[in-house]
Design an enzyme around this catalytic site. Sequence first.
Site, PDB file in Angstrom:
ATOM      1  N   TRP A 120       0.824  -1.229   0.000  1.00 35.13           N
ATOM      2  CA  TRP A 120       0.000   0.000   0.000  1.00 35.13           C
ATOM      3  C   TRP A 120       0.845   1.260   0.000  1.00 35.13           C
ATOM      4  CZ3 TRP A 120      -5.001   2.042   0.565  1.00 35.13           C
ATOM      5  CH2 TRP A 120      -5.072   3.327   1.128  1.00 35.13           C
ATOM      6  N   ASP A 179       0.279   9.109   0.953  1.00 33.25           N
ATOM      7  CA  ASP A 179       0.916  10.400   0.662  1.00 33.25           C
ATOM      8  C   ASP A 179       2.388  10.360   0.216  1.00 33.25           C
ATOM      9  OD1 ASP A 179      -1.338  10.717   2.202  1.00 33.25           O
ATOM     10  OD2 ASP A 179      -0.359  11.844   3.784  1.00 33.25           O
TER      11      ASP A 179
HETATM   12  C1  FRU Z   1      -3.202  12.109   4.666  1.00 32.96           C
HETATM   13  C2  FRU Z   1      -2.872  11.421   5.986  1.00 32.96           C
HETATM   14  C3  FRU Z   1      -1.904  12.267   6.777  1.00 32.96           C
HETATM   15  C4  FRU Z   1      -1.210  11.259   7.628  1.00 32.96           C
HETATM   16  C5  FRU Z   1      -1.132  10.068   6.715  1.00 32.96           C
HETATM   17  C6  FRU Z   1      -1.242   8.751   7.415  1.00 32.96           C
HETATM   18  O1  FRU Z   1      -3.552  11.259   3.646  1.00 32.96           O
HETATM   19  O2  FRU Z   1      -4.045  11.167   6.697  1.00 32.96           O
HETATM   20  O3  FRU Z   1      -2.506  13.307   7.503  1.00 32.96           O
HETATM   21  O4  FRU Z   1       0.055  11.682   8.045  1.00 32.96           O
HETATM   22  O5  FRU Z   1      -2.193  10.193   5.789  1.00 32.96           O
HETATM   23  O6  FRU Z   1      -0.935   7.702   6.553  1.00 32.96           O
END
Ligand code: FRU
Length: 493
Positions: A36, A39
């Site tokens: 997976w 970000d």
């Molecule tokens: C955004 C988020 C961030 C966090 C990450 C966790 O997509 O929710 O705020 O750091 O994904 O995977």
Amino acid sequence: MTSELLQKAREYEQRVSAYISPSERPVFHLTPRVGWMNDPNGFSYYKGQYHLSYQYHPYSTKWGPMHWGHAVSRDLLHWEYLPATLAPDQPYDDAGCFSGSAIELDDGRQLLMYTGVESNIGEDGVRRDLQTQCLAVGDGYEFEKVPQNPVLSGDPLPEGFSRQDFRDPKIFRNEDGTFGCVVGVRTDDGSGAILLFESPDGFDWHFVTVLDRCWNEFGRMWECPDFFALDGKQILMTSPQDMSALGLEFHNGNGTLLLIGSYDKAARRFEREGVQAVDYGLDFYAPQTIMSPDGRRIMVAWMQNWDTCHAQPEDKWFGQMTLPRELAFRDGRVVQQPIRELDALRGRRVAYFDVPVQEELTLRGVYGRVIDMTVTVRPRGSDAYTNFRMKFASGSQHYTSITYTPLTSTLRVSRDHSGTNRDFVHVRECFVRDRGGELKLRLILDRFSAEIFVNDGEQALSLTFRTPLSADGISFQSQGKTVINVEKYDIVM
Ligand code: FRU
């Protein structure tokens, strides 16, 4: 020293990625080495290469305890996987190494700043994990988490800012060599804000100010902030959760927002003058930018949306990055264009000029799933047309389409015949500038995604799809008469 958890992830990704053939991935978009991805993290240019890390759960195609996966590239298109860099192996990040960023220190080392999530059960037995900002230092390949972690906790924050939702530090250098970072936080009205912190050396941080607040106007929690100057403007970029639609704006729930304004550096005051959505497609979230060595502001995002994550049991990877894009501020808008490095990968060219369109039409040589194609549309003579539609990734069962309606100046993208297994949230519409029925579309396809740049980047629309690769047809149709020019290149790596 590499922890057991990181070692395990590295062995796993190396072993299991051997079973994923390049033909099962996009050609020039980054996907997770295994499992997976969400970000982009630590996007940077460091020692002659672009580095792009990502939120990573190697062990399944679903979100799980967050690691950082890692890849490098010289042109932002050919990516080489490197071993994962971070694993949730410390008490302060045992529930995950969440999103963060990277910067080069004066001594040449690279500094990663990320959110450590510490598992925590409240007195009432309810789980309330704590989020703090943490550092790791390294050479671009191997990183050590620093002994002073966490370097930024919610404790010094003024009242009304959450310790549980306090994340995604984006670090930058100030002109005087000191460091700044912006962090998203939940506020006690249930929405969000972006906080500014500063540090003389990147290690010792203090709270400076609240740069901007949501006040429940643009979604709720503001995630993944970025803060940069662009052509005389200052941009505060964020990804708000739970946005409510406003006309044709903000329909994705988890959206992306540009707060455009000015910045008084001495007073540390950001003055918001306007807002703009970053992308009008279905899959785009958590963008991060860098300055390239030749001075371009380049943005990359997760080409997915939390509401559209439906991995199939047979999937070997899930999630991909967008094509990196160059940003500029033009005529009151932030515009985006594919990075110019893509031009170097243009292979066979097929071009048509002044083709009349009415009934559904295909053009010899105009097809493909790894292409860069520009289509310009204009009314034919004095005839008005009521809509123009282009289908792509089209086969006997499937297609994805873009439809332009000049009367309302709206562009509609639809993937409800695109092989997804949830037939909702598959249409989006946006306004484009009225140019008397003229429209320019640049369509980038890379096997499982489309990115559409409208009128030289005034709008961008990104979406993924899962149609079989044999569905590679492209067709044009209009109600009323149009004339089109088409220039299509195969992308060759
Ligand atoms: C955004 C988020 C961030 C966090 C990450 C966790 O997509 O929710 O705020 O750091 O994904 O995977």
